[in-house]
Every structure is written in structure tokens, then in C-alpha cells.
Scaffold this motif. Structure first.
Motif, PDB file in Angstrom:
ATOM      1  N   ASN A 139       0.872  -1.171   0.000  1.00 30.35           N
ATOM      2  CA  ASN A 139       0.000   0.000   0.000  1.00 30.35           C
ATOM      3  C   ASN A 139       0.912   1.224   0.000  1.00 30.35           C
ATOM      4  O   ASN A 139       1.375   1.652   1.052  1.00 30.35           O
ATOM      5  CB  ASN A 139      -0.927  -0.015   1.223  1.00 30.35           C
ATOM      6  N   ALA A 140       1.192   1.744  -1.180  1.00 31.01           N
ATOM      7  CA  ALA A 140       2.133   2.862  -1.346  1.00 31.01           C
ATOM      8  C   ALA A 140       1.423   4.183  -1.091  1.00 31.01           C
ATOM      9  O   ALA A 140       0.438   4.502  -1.745  1.00 31.01           O
ATOM     10  CB  ALA A 140       2.727   2.837  -2.751  1.00 31.01           C
ATOM     11  N   VAL A 141       1.947   4.937  -0.107  1.00 27.49           N
ATOM     12  CA  VAL A 141       1.338   6.199   0.293  1.00 27.49           C
ATOM     13  C   VAL A 141       2.294   7.343  -0.032  1.00 27.49           C
ATOM     14  O   VAL A 141       3.481   7.274   0.275  1.00 27.49           O
ATOM     15  CB  VAL A 141       1.042   6.198   1.813  1.00 27.49           C
ATOM     16  N   ARG A 142       1.758   8.399  -0.646  1.00 19.88           N
ATOM     17  CA  ARG A 142       2.557   9.589  -0.930  1.00 19.88           C
ATOM     18  C   ARG A 142       2.563  10.457   0.330  1.00 19.88           C
ATOM     19  O   ARG A 142       1.680  11.271   0.554  1.00 19.88           O
ATOM     20  CB  ARG A 142       1.987  10.366  -2.109  1.00 19.88           C
ATOM     21  N   ALA A 143       3.562  10.220   1.184  1.00 22.04           N
ATOM     22  CA  ALA A 143       3.719  10.981   2.430  1.00 22.04           C
ATOM     23  C   ALA A 143       5.210  11.085   2.719  1.00 22.04           C
ATOM     24  O   ALA A 143       6.009  10.274   2.233  1.00 22.04           O
ATOM     25  CB  ALA A 143       3.007  10.278   3.580  1.00 22.04           C
ATOM     26  N   ARG A 144       5.590  12.062   3.492  1.00 23.65           N
ATOM     27  CA  ARG A 144       7.004  12.239   3.863  1.00 23.65           C
ATOM     28  C   ARG A 144       7.493  11.045   4.674  1.00 23.65           C
ATOM     29  O   ARG A 144       8.571  10.525   4.429  1.00 23.65           O
ATOM     30  CB  ARG A 144       7.149  13.542   4.661  1.00 23.65           C
ATOM     31  N   LEU A 145       6.696  10.612   5.655  1.00 27.99           N
ATOM     32  CA  LEU A 145       6.999   9.439   6.480  1.00 27.99           C
ATOM     33  C   LEU A 145       5.742   8.597   6.619  1.00 27.99           C
ATOM     34  O   LEU A 145       4.636   9.132   6.686  1.00 27.99           O
ATOM     35  CB  LEU A 145       7.453   9.849   7.882  1.00 27.99           C
ATOM     36  N   VAL A 146       5.948   7.284   6.692  1.00 24.47           N
ATOM     37  CA  VAL A 146       4.849   6.360   6.939  1.00 24.47           C
ATOM     38  C   VAL A 146       5.228   5.491   8.133  1.00 24.47           C
ATOM     39  O   VAL A 146       6.257   4.824   8.120  1.00 24.47           O
ATOM     40  CB  VAL A 146       4.542   5.484   5.705  1.00 24.47           C
ATOM     41  N   ASP A 147       4.395   5.532   9.165  1.00 24.01           N
ATOM     42  CA  ASP A 147       4.590   4.724  10.376  1.00 24.01           C
ATOM     43  C   ASP A 147       3.559   3.608  10.350  1.00 24.01           C
ATOM     44  O   ASP A 147       2.390   3.826  10.633  1.00 24.01           O
ATOM     45  CB  ASP A 147       4.427   5.596  11.626  1.00 24.01           C
ATOM     46  N   ASP A 148       3.997   2.417   9.995  1.00 20.31           N
ATOM     47  CA  ASP A 148       3.141   1.234   9.956  1.00 20.31           C
ATOM     48  C   ASP A 148       3.561   0.287  11.082  1.00 20.31           C
ATOM     49  O   ASP A 148       3.850  -0.887  10.869  1.00 20.31           O
ATOM     50  CB  ASP A 148       3.235   0.564   8.583  1.00 20.31           C
ATOM     51  N   GLY A 149       3.683   0.846  12.284  1.00 17.73           N
ATOM     52  CA  GLY A 149       4.048   0.045  13.450  1.00 17.73           C
ATOM     53  C   GLY A 149       5.527  -0.277  13.486  1.00 17.73           C
ATOM     54  O   GLY A 149       6.350   0.600  13.717  1.00 17.73           O
ATOM     55  N   LEU A 183      19.839  21.563  17.111  1.00 17.36           N
ATOM     56  CA  LEU A 183      21.279  21.382  16.899  1.00 17.36           C
ATOM     57  C   LEU A 183      21.618  21.369  15.409  1.00 17.36           C
ATOM     58  O   LEU A 183      22.588  21.971  14.973  1.00 17.36           O
ATOM     59  CB  LEU A 183      21.738  20.067  17.554  1.00 17.36           C
ATOM     60  N   PHE A 184      20.801  20.685  14.622  1.00 20.30           N
ATOM     61  CA  PHE A 184      21.040  20.553  13.181  1.00 20.30           C
ATOM     62  C   PHE A 184      20.510  21.740  12.373  1.00 20.30           C
ATOM     63  O   PHE A 184      20.686  21.783  11.172  1.00 20.30           O
ATOM     64  CB  PHE A 184      20.391  19.276  12.648  1.00 20.30           C
ATOM     65  N   ALA A 185      19.831  22.682  13.053  1.00 19.51           N
ATOM     66  CA  ALA A 185      19.189  23.797  12.356  1.00 19.51           C
ATOM     67  C   ALA A 185      18.313  23.271  11.224  1.00 19.51           C
ATOM     68  O   ALA A 185      18.322  23.742  10.101  1.00 19.51           O
ATOM     69  CB  ALA A 185      20.221  24.792  11.818  1.00 19.51           C
ATOM     70  N   HIS A 186      17.543  22.241  11.562  1.00 17.44           N
ATOM     71  CA  HIS A 186      16.673  21.571  10.590  1.00 17.44           C
ATOM     72  C   HIS A 186      15.241  21.613  11.104  1.00 17.44           C
ATOM     73  O   HIS A 186      14.995  21.377  12.280  1.00 17.44           O
ATOM     74  CB  HIS A 186      17.104  20.115  10.415  1.00 17.44           C
ATOM     75  N   GLU A 187      14.328  21.935  10.228  1.00  9.71           N
ATOM     76  CA  GLU A 187      12.925  21.958  10.598  1.00  9.71           C
ATOM     77  C   GLU A 187      12.206  20.851   9.841  1.00  9.71           C
ATOM     78  O   GLU A 187      12.191  20.839   8.604  1.00  9.71           O
ATOM     79  CB  GLU A 187      12.327  23.322  10.239  1.00  9.71           C
ATOM     80  N   ARG A 188      11.639  19.905  10.589  1.00 11.86           N
ATOM     81  CA  ARG A 188      10.913  18.810   9.950  1.00 11.86           C
ATOM     82  C   ARG A 188       9.736  19.344   9.157  1.00 11.86           C
ATOM     83  O   ARG A 188       9.152  20.361   9.494  1.00 11.86           O
ATOM     84  CB  ARG A 188      10.401  17.820  11.004  1.00 11.86           C
ATOM     85  N   ARG A 189       9.399  18.602   8.107  1.00 13.35           N
ATOM     86  CA  ARG A 189       8.262  19.022   7.294  1.00 13.35           C
ATOM     87  C   ARG A 189       7.559  17.798   6.727  1.00 13.35           C
ATOM     88  O   ARG A 189       8.058  16.684   6.785  1.00 13.35           O
ATOM     89  CB  ARG A 189       8.706  19.934   6.156  1.00 13.35           C
ATOM     90  N   GLY A 190       6.407  18.030   6.167  1.00 11.69           N
ATOM     91  CA  GLY A 190       5.671  16.958   5.504  1.00 11.69           C
ATOM     92  C   GLY A 190       4.789  16.172   6.452  1.00 11.69           C
ATOM     93  O   GLY A 190       4.792  16.345   7.659  1.00 11.69           O
ATOM     94  N   THR A 191       4.038  15.303   5.850  1.00 10.02           N
ATOM     95  CA  THR A 191       3.036  14.501   6.551  1.00 10.02           C
ATOM     96  C   THR A 191       3.627  13.197   7.061  1.00 10.02           C
ATOM     97  O   THR A 191       4.409  12.548   6.370  1.00 10.02           O
ATOM     98  CB  THR A 191       1.866  14.182   5.592  1.00 10.02           C
ATOM     99  N   VAL A 192       3.246  12.812   8.276  1.00 12.35           N
ATOM    100  CA  VAL A 192       3.542  11.479   8.787  1.00 12.35           C
ATOM    101  C   VAL A 192       2.225  10.713   8.746  1.00 12.35           C
ATOM    102  O   VAL A 192       1.271  11.047   9.445  1.00 12.35           O
ATOM    103  CB  VAL A 192       4.082  11.491  10.231  1.00 12.35           C
ATOM    104  N   TRP A 193       2.172   9.674   7.885  1.00 10.47           N
ATOM    105  CA  TRP A 193       0.997   8.816   7.826  1.00 10.47           C
ATOM    106  C   TRP A 193       1.192   7.734   8.880  1.00 10.47           C
ATOM    107  O   TRP A 193       2.250   7.118   8.962  1.00 10.47           O
ATOM    108  CB  TRP A 193       0.902   8.202   6.430  1.00 10.47           C
ATOM    109  N   ARG A 194       0.175   7.508   9.702  1.00  9.53           N
ATOM    110  CA  ARG A 194       0.255   6.484  10.751  1.00  9.53           C
ATOM    111  C   ARG A 194      -0.845   5.462  10.564  1.00  9.53           C
ATOM    112  O   ARG A 194      -1.983   5.808  10.229  1.00  9.53           O
ATOM    113  CB  ARG A 194       0.121   7.107  12.130  1.00  9.53           C
ATOM    114  N   ALA A 195      -0.505   4.188  10.832  1.00  5.13           N
ATOM    115  CA  ALA A 195      -1.513   3.131  10.810  1.00  5.13           C
ATOM    116  C   ALA A 195      -2.556   3.422  11.879  1.00  5.13           C
ATOM    117  O   ALA A 195      -2.225   3.897  12.951  1.00  5.13           O
ATOM    118  CB  ALA A 195      -0.853   1.776  11.066  1.00  5.13           C
ATOM    119  N   ALA A 196      -3.811   3.138  11.563  1.00  3.78           N
ATOM    120  CA  ALA A 196      -4.905   3.406  12.513  1.00  3.78           C
ATOM    121  C   ALA A 196      -4.825   2.474  13.701  1.00  3.78           C
ATOM    122  O   ALA A 196      -4.372   1.374  13.632  1.00  3.78           O
ATOM    123  CB  ALA A 196      -6.255   3.245  11.819  1.00  3.78           C
TER     124      ALA A 196
END
Length: 196
Positions: A139-149, A183-196
């Protein structure tokens, strides 16, 4: 807490080093590993790194698989396909281990799909590989990160730092992830898709 970042011939160095350094900054011990054990491994852009040991899911809480780097999409797919059979057994063992998270960056999820390890699961990859990932039963999701457990995947090459921060937040704390982000001067971005 220990993470193993998997190297294979043709790996993308940014896919590996971005999350590796982020995890270390977050207080997670990280090491570079291969399926074959200690050796020099040459990336797809000519940079070599030394893996200090072999993949050992019994000594890891996170096993991270990067994608590949090459001049053309066809060359990238060939590198991923070559890595898949070598990584199949140790990554299958990692996926079967209770409490261990397998993470991927970019084409790393394609390696797992080519090895037949994540059919029916939800994952992401670089936007150029989403259709191929879906054609392999994922199940390919167009998201920055996908958390499937126990499977966490990141999209394109620069999302590896976001993946590292997400794992630090999930496994250590939000406060620690925020400290590393600053510390990294980095700002996270994008969607994190999570399993229900």
C-alpha cells in the motif's frame, strides 16, 4: 537503544548518513552494517564507508535500510534488485523480532518489497518509485513518512533526517528530537501517515 544502518554496494550515502548522524545526536547508538559482515562498501556516487559488523537483529532495536544512488532510474532499480536477495533473510528476521523497528529511506522500501517482505504493508518511497512499490503488493502512500508500526519508511533522500528525528521522538522523547532538530538547524516538514 541501538540502531543498525545497512550498507550495500551502490547505497545512497545521504540515505544512510542523514539518519545515522541524527540517531547518534539523539542518544541512540548506531553502527554501519552489511549482510556479509565487516567490509568497505562503495556507494552509488563513489563514496566508501566501512561497515564494522554484520546485520544482527538480536543486537538492534532499529534496522535501517537506505536506497541506492546512480545516474539513471534503471541503474537505481538494478542496484536495489541486486541488494534484495542478500538482505532478504536478515531483514525478514528483523521484521519477525518483537519490539524491533525496520526503517527505510527512499528506495529502501523497494528493496524490502523486491525481497517479498512487505506485501500488504503500508510504506512510502521516493515519488518516482511509488507506482513500482504499489505494483509489488505494498500500500504505497505519498507521504514524507509512513509509520506502519514496526515498519517506518521515509520518502525521498532528504527525508532521512526527518526519519531519524521521528525515530528519536518515538523511541526517546519529543524533547530530545526537538534538541536534535535545533542542533542541526533543521525543521521537519511533511506529513507522517500512521496506521490506525
Amino acid at each position: 537503544m541501538r540502531a543498525q544502518v545497512v550498507l550495500f554496494d551502490g547505497f545512497d550515502p545521504l540515505d544512510a548518513i542523514g539518519p545515522y548522524e541524527t540517531l547518534i545526536a539523539g542518544g541512540i547508538q548506531a553502527e554501519l552494517v552489511t549482510a556479509e559482515g565487516p567490509r568497505e562498501v562503495t556507494s552509488g556516487v563513489g563514496l566508501s564507508l566501512r561497515a564494522t559488523t554484520g546485520i544482527d537483529p538480536d543486537r538492534a532495536d532499529v534496522v535501517l535500510v537506505p536506497g541506492a544512488a546512480a545516474q539513471t532510474e534503471d541503474e537505481i532499480i538494478a542496484l536495489l534488485a541486486k541488494a534484495a536477495p542478500t538482505l532478504a533473510a536478515p531483514i525478514q528476521q528483523a521484521l519477525a523480532k518483537q519490539g524491533l523497528t525496520v526503517a527505510t529511506v527512499c528506495g529502501g522500501s523497494l528493496v524490502l518489497a523486491m525481497a517479498g517482505l512487505i506485501g500488504g504493508r503500508t510504506a512510502t518511497t521516493n515519488h518516482l518509485g511509488l507506482q513500482a512499490l504499489g505494483s509489488m503488493g505494498v500500500n504505497a502512500v505519498r507521504a514524507r513518512l509512513v509509520d506502519d508500526g514496526d515498519l517506518v519508511s521515509a520518502a525521498g533522500v532528504t527525508s532521512g533526517v526527518d526519519l531519524g528525528l521521528y525515530l528519536v521522538e518515538r523511541e526517546i522523547s519529543a524533547q530530545k528530537a526537538l534538541e536534535v532538530e535545533e542542533l542541526f538547524a533543521h525543521e521537519r516538514r511533511g506529513t507522517v501517515w500512521r496506521a490506525a
